[in-house]
Design an enzyme around this catalytic site. Structure first.
Site, mmCIF file in Angstrom:
data_model
loop_
_atom_site.group_PDB
_atom_site.id
_atom_site.type_symbol
_atom_site.label_atom_id
_atom_site.label_comp_id
_atom_site.label_asym_id
_atom_site.label_seq_id
_atom_site.Cartn_x
_atom_site.Cartn_y
_atom_site.Cartn_z
ATOM 1 N N GLY A 39 -18.197 -37.220 -41.180
ATOM 2 C CA GLY A 39 -18.137 -37.070 -39.721
ATOM 3 C C GLY A 39 -19.523 -36.688 -39.209
ATOM 4 N N GLY A 42 -20.463 -36.677 -35.564
ATOM 5 C CA GLY A 42 -19.610 -35.927 -34.626
ATOM 6 C C GLY A 42 -20.234 -34.674 -34.021
ATOM 7 N N ASP A 43 -19.405 -34.048 -33.209
ATOM 8 C CA ASP A 43 -19.810 -32.875 -32.437
ATOM 9 C C ASP A 43 -20.089 -31.659 -33.333
ATOM 10 O OD1 ASP A 43 -19.899 -31.819 -29.650
ATOM 11 O OD2 ASP A 43 -18.385 -30.454 -30.463
ATOM 12 N N LYS A 46 -23.212 -32.102 -35.470
ATOM 13 C CA LYS A 46 -24.438 -31.982 -34.674
ATOM 14 C C LYS A 46 -24.724 -30.526 -34.281
ATOM 15 C CE LYS A 46 -23.809 -33.111 -30.324
ATOM 16 N NZ LYS A 46 -23.503 -33.979 -29.197
ATOM 17 N N TYR A 148 -7.962 -36.542 -42.489
ATOM 18 C CA TYR A 148 -8.109 -35.669 -43.671
ATOM 19 C C TYR A 148 -7.414 -36.276 -44.888
ATOM 20 C CZ TYR A 148 -9.435 -31.578 -40.801
ATOM 21 O OH TYR A 148 -10.046 -30.704 -39.953
ATOM 22 N N HIS A 203 -13.955 -20.012 -39.358
ATOM 23 C CA HIS A 203 -15.315 -19.481 -39.231
ATOM 24 C C HIS A 203 -15.339 -18.030 -38.757
ATOM 25 C CE1 HIS A 203 -14.962 -20.714 -34.994
ATOM 26 N NE2 HIS A 203 -16.027 -19.980 -34.735
ATOM 27 N N ASP A 260 -4.967 -23.164 -31.608
ATOM 28 C CA ASP A 260 -6.423 -23.301 -31.699
ATOM 29 C C ASP A 260 -7.101 -21.989 -32.113
ATOM 30 O OD1 ASP A 260 -8.822 -24.853 -31.356
ATOM 31 O OD2 ASP A 260 -9.212 -23.762 -29.493
ATOM 32 N N HIS A 265 -7.826 -17.691 -36.164
ATOM 33 C CA HIS A 265 -8.848 -16.650 -36.062
ATOM 34 C C HIS A 265 -8.234 -15.251 -35.859
ATOM 35 C CE1 HIS A 265 -11.346 -20.104 -35.883
ATOM 36 N NE2 HIS A 265 -11.414 -20.247 -34.575
ATOM 37 N N ARG A 373 -9.368 -3.666 -30.687
ATOM 38 C CA ARG A 373 -9.265 -2.319 -30.117
ATOM 39 C C ARG A 373 -8.105 -1.597 -30.807
ATOM 40 N NH1 ARG A 373 -12.407 -2.788 -25.279
ATOM 41 N NH2 ARG A 373 -11.999 -0.609 -24.863
HETATM 42 P P1 NDP Z 1 -15.317 -35.392 -33.404
HETATM 43 O O1 NDP Z 1 -14.271 -35.839 -32.468
HETATM 44 O O2 NDP Z 1 -16.719 -35.356 -32.935
HETATM 45 O O3 NDP Z 1 -15.181 -36.319 -34.699
HETATM 46 C C1 NDP Z 1 -16.095 -36.335 -35.784
HETATM 47 C C2 NDP Z 1 -16.338 -37.774 -36.195
HETATM 48 O O4 NDP Z 1 -15.124 -38.324 -36.692
HETATM 49 C C3 NDP Z 1 -16.737 -38.666 -35.044
HETATM 50 O O5 NDP Z 1 -18.125 -38.679 -34.855
HETATM 51 C C4 NDP Z 1 -16.223 -40.028 -35.484
HETATM 52 O O6 NDP Z 1 -17.175 -40.602 -36.350
HETATM 53 C C5 NDP Z 1 -15.010 -39.679 -36.310
HETATM 54 N N1 NDP Z 1 -13.777 -39.850 -35.518
HETATM 55 C C6 NDP Z 1 -13.512 -39.391 -34.282
HETATM 56 N N2 NDP Z 1 -12.275 -39.726 -33.892
HETATM 57 C C7 NDP Z 1 -11.747 -40.407 -34.907
HETATM 58 C C8 NDP Z 1 -10.479 -41.029 -35.118
HETATM 59 N N3 NDP Z 1 -9.520 -40.986 -34.205
HETATM 60 N N4 NDP Z 1 -10.266 -41.656 -36.298
HETATM 61 C C9 NDP Z 1 -11.223 -41.702 -37.229
HETATM 62 N N5 NDP Z 1 -12.429 -41.110 -37.068
HETATM 63 C C10 NDP Z 1 -12.691 -40.496 -35.941
HETATM 64 O O7 NDP Z 1 -14.857 -33.998 -33.988
HETATM 65 P P2 NDP Z 1 -15.640 -32.619 -34.092
HETATM 66 O O8 NDP Z 1 -16.935 -32.852 -34.748
HETATM 67 O O9 NDP Z 1 -15.604 -31.949 -32.784
HETATM 68 O O10 NDP Z 1 -14.685 -31.790 -35.040
HETATM 69 C C11 NDP Z 1 -14.510 -32.074 -36.417
HETATM 70 C C12 NDP Z 1 -13.494 -31.106 -36.995
HETATM 71 O O11 NDP Z 1 -13.963 -29.793 -36.848
HETATM 72 C C13 NDP Z 1 -12.161 -31.164 -36.280
HETATM 73 O O12 NDP Z 1 -11.157 -30.949 -37.208
HETATM 74 C C14 NDP Z 1 -12.245 -30.015 -35.292
HETATM 75 O O13 NDP Z 1 -10.990 -29.515 -34.972
HETATM 76 C C15 NDP Z 1 -13.043 -29.014 -36.098
HETATM 77 N N6 NDP Z 1 -13.781 -28.062 -35.274
HETATM 78 C C16 NDP Z 1 -14.664 -28.498 -34.323
HETATM 79 C C17 NDP Z 1 -15.374 -27.576 -33.576
HETATM 80 C C18 NDP Z 1 -16.402 -28.032 -32.571
HETATM 81 O O14 NDP Z 1 -17.035 -27.155 -31.981
HETATM 82 N N7 NDP Z 1 -16.595 -29.306 -32.351
HETATM 83 C C19 NDP Z 1 -15.194 -26.104 -33.766
HETATM 84 C C20 NDP Z 1 -14.273 -25.775 -34.819
HETATM 85 C C21 NDP Z 1 -13.595 -26.717 -35.510
HETATM 86 P P3 NDP Z 1 -17.300 -42.169 -36.581
HETATM 87 O O15 NDP Z 1 -16.676 -42.873 -35.449
HETATM 88 O O16 NDP Z 1 -18.786 -42.384 -36.666
HETATM 89 O O17 NDP Z 1 -16.626 -42.398 -37.878
HETATM 90 C C1 BG6 Z 2 -12.867 -22.857 -32.531
HETATM 91 C C2 BG6 Z 2 -11.938 -23.323 -31.446
HETATM 92 O O1 BG6 Z 2 -12.179 -22.672 -33.716
HETATM 93 O O2 BG6 Z 2 -13.459 -21.617 -32.129
HETATM 94 C C3 BG6 Z 2 -12.673 -23.469 -30.137
HETATM 95 O O3 BG6 Z 2 -11.401 -24.592 -31.832
HETATM 96 C C4 BG6 Z 2 -13.397 -22.184 -29.782
HETATM 97 O O4 BG6 Z 2 -11.764 -23.812 -29.112
HETATM 98 C C5 BG6 Z 2 -14.230 -21.716 -30.955
HETATM 99 O O5 BG6 Z 2 -14.217 -22.444 -28.681
HETATM 100 C C6 BG6 Z 2 -14.834 -20.350 -30.679
HETATM 101 O O6 BG6 Z 2 -15.751 -20.001 -31.676
HETATM 102 P P1 BG6 Z 2 -16.863 -18.908 -31.407
HETATM 103 O O7 BG6 Z 2 -17.493 -18.714 -32.730
HETATM 104 O O8 BG6 Z 2 -17.770 -19.469 -30.379
HETATM 105 O O9 BG6 Z 2 -16.156 -17.692 -30.896
#
Ligand code: NDP
Ligand code: BG6
Length: 517
Positions: A39, A42-43, A46, A148, A203, A260, A265, A373
């Site tokens: 991934g 992804g977000d 990055k 997954y 985390h 979530d 957490h 608290r």
């Molecule tokens: P993204 O939605 O950015 O997905 C990650 C990558 O997976 C994408 O760049 C894409 O890559 C691929 N993808 C997206 N949607 C699909 C789909 N429907 N089917 C197959 N591949 C797909 O996710 P995040 O990076 O935000 O999150 C990744 C994991 O981490 C998740 O389980 C999320 O719950 C968890 N998480 C995220 C946080 C955050 O701040 N973003 C915080 C805590 C946990 P490509 O198309 O190039 O294959």
């Molecule tokens: C993630 C949740 O697990 O924790 C997000 O999916 C939330 O919704 C994040 O924003 C909060 O993390 P932190 O470390 O910024 O408190």
């Protein structure tokens, strides 16, 4: 000075750790390591994973002979990945050279998440890049949970290192959507991996103050005697964010704040606050105690739940705050998904019987804060009552409260009553014994949660990862209420973006005996 002594100690510990980490694998010859980011486009990759890998590399916490391979479906290049992540990397001018070295040990492979031939190709590429089929392999799944299953299966079937290389699979939350889907995922993973190989990330377990709870509780005699129902009136565990879902509404709407944040957490924090003293500091002993305490908690009852959803604040000058949850892309206009929730739990054992654990989490509130608290019971006997009334202070003493501020600005403070300085007689003032970290430990850098956790993965420490039985218990506690909220279409109480919280939640906490001081 104290500051210098603390810094010296911390530096010395870091140096030992650095040596330990960089030498991993050297006992088995010149073993190499490969860290995969699935991934990579992804977000999370990055914002968190690539920056964390860079910081660990920069600070010397990556085993020697490690390379990094990103994997996703997108046609990407290493350059593009680092361009996307640039603003999160925090590279200083004098680190540029090292940063370039780090980029050089990164590669990117694209492919599907379910085709065996793509994973075979990845395996071949990996052997070429690392130059060693036995290299230890760490796989970070920064992917949506929908993939997954197939990805974990493909990795196990096609990308295992040859012996003596080991494999560690790091899985991000959410671990399922409910008890059933979580059990299914666990069963699936257990077909392909031993529990030893699985690292389920929460985390919050990597945050300094969450890790501190164990030390605070079990290394101070002063707390051990009072950490129970005789002295503690209520425990409040609070998570607040001052941002909305910010474009993650599509993901969030399927889950809601209970899944979530609370199920993972906050429940993890609760289990550490409430557990009995572990036999040792090993991961298994600690996780045994955490799971034991979760087993003593009955599923949440509907009358102990308050749920809300934020609406835009039309008076705000900030366009983000003008938007409500329903305005976020990907959120259905009739969504009843809670963005705020309070649940009250009871630990049915000798230590905690009757003490409410109030877990509260909300997005789009007035501030970003996470804290625990611990509120102590009233002091018996009315020695100061007259004095207090005379000074117009409610007529009762404020309760002592121990506050562990997880973020921001980590702190531990104890609210106590003292004599108002300079005044005659016994006029009383509530004040704080305050240990604010950035004042006391000015030169000590607190690592980010992901830094600690990925470091743990390198060293093979599982203390801060979630075991499958913990996960199962946490779902057992929240599962029925999630189903009931859905079935009964329990309405969400609207609150304005930027609100302090929900009045109904504060009233609920007060009803359970928590007193706002
Ligand atoms: P993204 O939605 O950015 O997905 C990650 C990558 O997976 C994408 O760049 C894409 O890559 C691929 N993808 C997206 N949607 C699909 C789909 N429907 N089917 C197959 N591949 C797909 O996710 P995040 O990076 O935000 O999150 C990744 C994991 O981490 C998740 O389980 C999320 O719950 C968890 N998480 C995220 C946080 C955050 O701040 N973003 C915080 C805590 C946990 P490509 O198309 O190039 O294959
Ligand atoms: C993630 C949740 O697990 O924790 C997000 O999916 C939330 O919704 C994040 O924003 C909060 O993390 P932190 O470390 O910024 O408190």
């Amino acid at each position: 000075s104290l500051q210098e002594r603390v810094k010296e100690k911390v530096d010395c510990i870091y140096q030992r750790l650095r040596t330990h980490v960089t030498n991993i694998g050297s006992s088995t010859g010149s073993q190499r390591h490969v860290f995969f980011v699935f991934g990579a486009s992804g977000d999370l990759a990055k914002k968190k994973i690539y920056p964390t890998l860079w910081w660990l590399y920069r600070d010397g916490f990556v085993p020697e002979n490690t390379c990094f391979i990103g994997y996703a479906r997108s046609q990407l290049t290493v350059e593009k990945i680092f361009q996307n992540a640039a603003k999160y990397m925090k590279v200083q001018d004098d680190e540029r050279e090292k940063y370039e070295q780090f980029i050089k040990i990164n590669s990117y492979v694209h492919g599907s998440y379910d085709k065996p031939e793509d994973f075979e190709r990845l395996n071949e590429e990996t052997n070429k890049i690392s130059g060693q089929a036995t290299a230890h392999r760490f796989f970070y799944l920064a992917l949506p949970p929908s993939v997954y299953g197939s990805v974990s299966e493909m990795i196990s079937k096609h990308c295992r290192p040859e012996s003596p290389g080991f494999l560690r699979l790091i899985v991000e939350k959410p671990f399922g959507k409910d008890l059933e889907s979580s059990n299914k995922l666990s069963e699936h993973l257990s077909k392909f991996y031993s529990e030893e190989e699985l690292y389920r990330i929460d985390h919050y377990l990597g945050k300094e103050m969450v890790q501190n709870i164990i030390v605070l509780r079990f290394s101070n005699k002063i707390f051990s005697r009072v950490w129970n129902r005789d002295s503690i009136a209520a425990v409040n565990i609070i998570f607040k964010e001052d941002i909305g879902t910010q474009g993650r509404g599509g993901y969030f709407d399927e889950f809601g704040i209970i899944r979530d944040v609370i199920q993972n957490h906050l429940m993890q924090i609760l289990s550490i606050v409430a557990m009995e003293k572990p036999r040792s500091t090993t991961g298994e002993d600690i996780r045994d105690e955490k799971v034991k305490v979760l087993r003593c908690i009955a599923p949440i009852k509907l009358e102990d739940v308050v749920i809300g959803q934020y609406i835009g604040d039309k008076d705000s000058t900030d366009p983000e705050r003008q938007k409500g949850y329903l305005d976020d892309d990907g959120v259905p206009k009739d969504s009843r998904t809670p963005t705020y929730a309070q649940v009250v739990l009871f630990v049915n054992n000798e230590r905690w019987d009757g003490v409410p654990f109030i877990l509260r989490a909300g997005k789009a509130l007035n501030e970003k804060k996470a804290e625990i608290r611990i509120q102590f019971r009233d002091v018996p006997g009315g020695m100061f009552d007259e004095e207090l009334t005379e000074h117009g202070v409610k007529g009762t003493l404020a309760r002592d409260e121990l506050v562990i501020r997880v973020q921001p600005n980590e702190a531990i403070y104890l609210k106590v009553n003292t004599k108002r300085p300079g005044e005659m007689g016994f006029s009383i003032e509530e004040t704080e014994l305050d240990l604010t970290y950035n004042e006391r430990y000015q030169d000590v850098k607190l690592p980010d949660a992901y830094e600690r956790l990925i470091l743990d993965v390198f060293t093979g420490s599982k203390i801060n990862f979630v075991r499958s039985d913990e996960l199962q218990e946490a779902w057992r506690i929240v599962d029925p209420i999630l189903a009931e909220i859905d079935k009964k279409k329990v309405p969400v109480i609207p609150y304005k973006f930027g609100a302090v919280g929900l009045r109904e939640a504060f009233a609920g906490a007060a009803m359970h005996g928590y007193i706002y001081t």
